[in-house]
Motif scaffolding. Structure first.
Motif, short mmCIF file in Angstrom:
data_model
loop_
_atom_site.label_atom_id
_atom_site.label_comp_id
_atom_site.label_asym_id
_atom_site.label_seq_id
_atom_site.Cartn_x
_atom_site.Cartn_y
_atom_site.Cartn_z
N GLY A 76 22.45 8.10 21.86
CA GLY A 76 22.76 9.60 22.51
C GLY A 76 24.28 9.65 22.70
N GLY A 77 24.32 10.67 23.46
CA GLY A 77 25.83 11.05 23.74
C GLY A 77 26.40 10.47 25.02
N ILE A 107 25.86 10.86 28.08
CA ILE A 107 26.02 12.10 28.96
C ILE A 107 26.11 11.46 30.13
CG2 ILE A 107 24.92 14.08 29.90
CD1 ILE A 107 23.63 14.48 27.12
N CYS A 163 36.89 5.34 25.67
CA CYS A 163 36.23 6.40 26.24
C CYS A 163 37.20 6.85 27.31
CB CYS A 163 34.95 6.12 27.08
SG CYS A 163 34.26 7.65 28.19
N GLN A 172 25.91 16.20 33.35
CA GLN A 172 25.76 16.92 31.78
C GLN A 172 26.13 18.29 31.78
OE1 GLN A 172 21.65 16.33 30.47
NE2 GLN A 172 22.19 17.29 28.58
N ALA A 188 27.35 4.87 24.63
CA ALA A 188 25.98 5.01 24.17
C ALA A 188 25.76 3.99 22.69
CB ALA A 188 25.66 6.46 23.91
N HIS A 189 26.98 4.28 21.65
CA HIS A 189 26.83 3.54 20.57
C HIS A 189 26.86 2.05 20.97
CE1 HIS A 189 28.03 2.22 16.58
NE2 HIS A 189 27.22 3.50 16.17
N ASP A 248 31.38 12.72 29.48
CA ASP A 248 30.46 11.71 28.53
C ASP A 248 31.21 10.77 27.87
OD1 ASP A 248 28.74 13.94 29.10
OD2 ASP A 248 28.91 15.05 27.29
N CYS A 249 30.28 9.68 27.45
CA CYS A 249 30.80 8.47 26.77
C CYS A 249 30.13 8.21 25.53
CB CYS A 249 31.05 7.43 27.49
SG CYS A 249 32.48 7.57 28.93
N PRO A 250 30.07 8.97 24.36
CA PRO A 250 29.42 8.73 23.23
C PRO A 250 29.51 7.21 22.80
CG PRO A 250 30.85 10.35 22.62
CD PRO A 250 30.98 10.33 24.04
N GLU A 251 30.67 6.67 23.06
CA GLU A 251 31.19 5.33 22.67
C GLU A 251 30.28 4.43 23.32
OE1 GLU A 251 34.81 8.06 22.99
OE2 GLU A 251 33.16 7.49 24.01
#
Length: 495
Positions: free
Chosen positions: A347-348, A350, A162, A123, A135-136, A130-133
């Motif tokens: 989340g992001g 992380i 990502c 983090q 998390a979504h 980070d891979c917000p993809e």
């Protein structure tokens, strides 16, 4: 506030590093102090904060440089022992920096300085992978109206997006491995001029500890491995079996306890039969969507309902048979509470890219896909529960190089080592620590009755932390704090 412990070493090494960089002959790692920290540190705690700068790819001296945040907390002792403790957490992909806010609770500082190390890609590292993809994708897949036939394609798409984004940003994903993290720690030790240190690791970071013991043993005085993951173990091949084994142990203990058994007779076989039946005929649970206020319907199989055990912390272990009994009696209040969390925004992601890189380079390549397929469908109570952290298709998309064979082989060492296990740990079971004692000839093993994963971070009872600190103070002997002898099997809640 700054610790004076390494000040002279820092100044001299920083000067040497600057000269080396100016000469452009060879990159030399550096540590630079920073006034801006990752977290606000409570008043009264003396510390130095800064960044270790190293090469992303050590085979490319002209390539990217990455920065890793480091805290050096000064001991509360007026006469601290000269060998500090270096600590980094598990994951892979978790940050170590959050611990910086709670140093007042860390017993280690009563005797020594304490170094908090952030692993590359996590983090607060620069960069953070980070891979917000991802998390979504997790969020979307958990919604009640999600078409489960699209699960694989959803996560494969997230991994692809990502991966492409990180590579486009110049990230060398092959450089985010346990071996490289261990080299980062060795660089830090050398940059700070530390002659001897102690190593505190937990869960995934025990793999980092094993690599350090194997490749950079000279300055390591002693090692504590909390909830160890042996290098030679193929985690994915055993994860479902380990889950069921830990659950079996807990429910067997309930049945061996007269009060628990009277309250919940034959709970083990009844629960397993319940999970098996729900795998065939899923449990229908209606939950109000907090966003729309409308009811949503979840259909839960046996593999989903094991969260009554897996989501429990050490502190809630005594409640597990009681909660299982609620399920068996169709009391779904606790289930609904857990399902409410699934509506929270994602989340992001992380550190997820770092986690993917480590797992796809170090764990997935050594897996037997035949064993994985067998484990997925072997147990009727949790049929369909994937044993893998990341499936083979995901790792093919992530496309990182397999590490060398030695990274999947056991280490041998006579460095004083303390292994700590939680009796009901389904992530890193007791048997793995026992396995490691065969090759760690100067090791001791403590098993905490009724506890789960990560005993040294169980804040309600700091006994494991106390044991670790006793070991650091005298690694010649197996620690035996009074509190350890007072820990008994849990008193299970019955009403």
């Amino acid at each position: 506030m700054k610790s004076n412990l390494y000040l002279i070493a820092l100044i001299s090494i920083l000067i040497n590093c600057k000269l080396a960089q100016n000469s452009a002959t060879e990159f030399v790692p550096t540590f630079s102090v920073s006034k801006k920290t990752t977290h606000k540190i409570p008043e009264g705690q003396d510390y130095t904060f800064g960044y270790l700068e190293v090469l992303e790819n050590r085979n490319n001296p002209n390539g990217n440089r990455i920065k890793l945040p480091i805290y050096i907390f000064k001991s509360r002792s007026k006469n601290p022992k000269p060998d500090p403790i270096l600590y980094t957490v598990g994951g892979p992909g978790y940050t170590s920096m959050r611990a910086s806010k709670y140093m007042e609770y860390y017993k280690y500082l009563d005797d020594r300085d304490f170094i908090l190390f952030e692993q590359r890609g996590t983090q607060y590292a620069k960069p953070s992978l980070d891979c917000p993809e991802w998390a979504h994708a997790v969020y979307e897949s958990n919604l009640p109206n999600f078409d489960t036939t699209k699960t694989d394609s959803l996560f494969q798409k997230a991994a692809k997006i990502c991966n492409e984004r990180l590579r486009k940003n110049g990230i060398d994903l092959n450089s985010y491995t346990t071996n490289q993290i261990a080299a980062d720690i060795n660089d830090l030790v050398n940059v700070l001029g530390i002659e001897e240190y102690n190593l505190l690791t937990m869960s995934y970071s025990t793999k980092i500890g094993q690599v350090l013991v194997r490749d950079y043993p000279d300055k390591i005085r002693s090692v504590v491995m909390d909830s160890p993951l042996p290098l030679e173990v193929n985690y994915d091949e055993e994860s479902v079996n380990n889950l069921l084994g830990a659950l079996d142990k807990l429910l067997s203990d309930c049945q061996a306890d007269s009060d628990c058994n009277n309250a919940f007779p034959d709970i083990k076989s009844r629960f397993l039969k319940y999970l098996e039946e729900k795998t065939i005929n899923p449990l229908e649970v209606k939950v109000e969507n907090p966003k729309s206020g409308e009811p949503e319907t979840f259909y839960l199989k046996g593999k989903d309902l094991t969260t009554v055990f897996t989501s429990a912390s050490t502190g809630s272990v005594p409640n597990i048979p009681f909660e299982i009994n609620k399920l068996l009696n169709n009391d779904l209040t606790s289930v609904k509470e857990r399902l409410q969390y699934l509506f929270q925004e994602p989340g992001g992601g992380i550190g997820k890219g770092m986690r993917l890189s480590v797992w796809c380079a170090e764990e997935n390549p050594f897996n037997s896909q035949e064993k994985i397929a067998l484990e997925t469908n072997k147990y009727p109570a949790v049929k369909g529960l994937s044993p893998t952290v990341f499936g083979n298709e995901i790792c093919n998309i992530w496309n990182v190089q397999k590490v060398s064979e030695i990274e999947n082989e056991s280490i041998k060492s006579d460095i004083p080592t303390l292994l700590i296990s939680g009796e009901y740990d389904n992530e890193t079971p007791v048997k793995w620590a026992r396995l490691m004692t065969n090759n760690l000839t100067n090791s001791h093993h403590l098993i905490f009755k009724g506890w789960k994963h990560g005993p040294t971070t169980y804040w309600s009872n700091p006994c494991a932390m106390q044991a670790a600190n006793e070991f650091f103070n005298n690694p010649t002997f197996k620690p035996n704090p009074e509190c350890f002898g007072q820990i008994e099997s849990p008193i299970f809640k019955t009403d």
